[in-house]
Design an enzyme around this catalytic site. Structure first.
Site, PDB file in Angstrom:
ATOM      1  N   HIS A  19     -13.114  -2.509  -0.988  1.00 26.46           N
ATOM      2  CA  HIS A  19     -12.064  -0.887  -0.866  1.00 26.46           C
ATOM      3  C   HIS A  19     -11.790  -0.335   0.204  1.00 26.46           C
ATOM      4  O   HIS A  19     -12.544   0.064   1.046  1.00 26.46           O
ATOM      5  CB  HIS A  19     -12.653  -0.343  -2.305  1.00 26.46           C
ATOM      6  N   HIS A  42     -14.572  -8.275  -2.456  1.00 30.67           N
ATOM      7  CA  HIS A  42     -13.204  -7.536  -2.353  1.00 30.67           C
ATOM      8  C   HIS A  42     -13.869  -6.095  -1.418  1.00 30.67           C
ATOM      9  O   HIS A  42     -15.078  -5.826  -0.847  1.00 30.67           O
ATOM     10  CB  HIS A  42     -12.989  -7.145  -3.415  1.00 30.67           C
ATOM     11  N   GLN A 101      13.402  25.408  -2.723  1.00 30.89           N
ATOM     12  CA  GLN A 101      14.282  24.940  -1.539  1.00 30.89           C
ATOM     13  C   GLN A 101      15.405  25.694  -1.226  1.00 30.89           C
ATOM     14  O   GLN A 101      15.383  25.965  -0.578  1.00 30.89           O
ATOM     15  CB  GLN A 101      14.226  23.457  -1.125  1.00 30.89           C
ATOM     16  N   TYR A 113       7.780  22.927  -5.268  1.00 32.51           N
ATOM     17  CA  TYR A 113       8.815  22.843  -3.965  1.00 32.51           C
ATOM     18  C   TYR A 113       9.823  22.214  -3.679  1.00 32.51           C
ATOM     19  O   TYR A 113      10.409  22.977  -3.240  1.00 32.51           O
ATOM     20  CB  TYR A 113       7.593  22.311  -2.855  1.00 32.51           C
TER      21      TYR A 113
END
Length: 143
Positions: free
Chosen positions: A64, A62, A130, A126
């Site tokens: 990654h 495989h 705002q 955040y």
């Protein structure tokens, strides 16, 4: 760890994904010279689509990859491009097939993808603050 943001003409972005996929039938085909060759091919293909492979590891059965993908492309577009073009390249280089070969017999159809992002709590704070920040800026307006 510094966060490096990238830019397009009208946007600043940081879109990173962890992607894993396998050879068809999960055969242990990724070894020796082929592993080295695929690493170079993956980087070259990613660059063609303005992507950057941040980290990558080829196991015997495989792949990654941690990859930055600009927001103008979908993950599916990029994974399809990299898997498709690399399979064609493998067929031409290692299997001696030169013309009109689609490479469809090397990689399995699916893949795993997960997003890699910033600290979720920081983003939530955040966003929550705002509205307050916008009000402060409105008060500073000269007109």
């Amino acid at each position: 760890m510094d966060i490096i943001q990238q830019t397009l003409k009208h946007s600043v972005w940081e879109c990173k994904y962890h992607i894993v996929w396998i050879p068809k039938y999960r055969k242990k085909k990724l070894y020796g010279e082929l592993r080295k060759y695929l690493g170079e091919i993956f980087h070259e293909l990613a660059k063609q689509k303005e992507c950057k492979i941040e980290e990558g590891h080829l196991m015997s059965d495989h792949v990654h990859m941690l990859i930055s993908i600009p927001p103008k492309y979908s993950v599916a577009q990029i994974v399809g491009f990299i898997k498709g073009k690399s399979a064609i390249s493998i067929a031409r280089t290692y299997l001696g097939r030169r013309k009109n070969f689609t490479g469809q017999s090397f990689w399995a159809r699916g893949y795993h993808v997960s997003t890699v992002g910033r600290d979720e709590e920081k983003i939530r704070k955040y966003i929550q603050h705002q509205e307050q920040e916008d009000r402060k800026l409105d008060k500073l307006s000269l007109f």
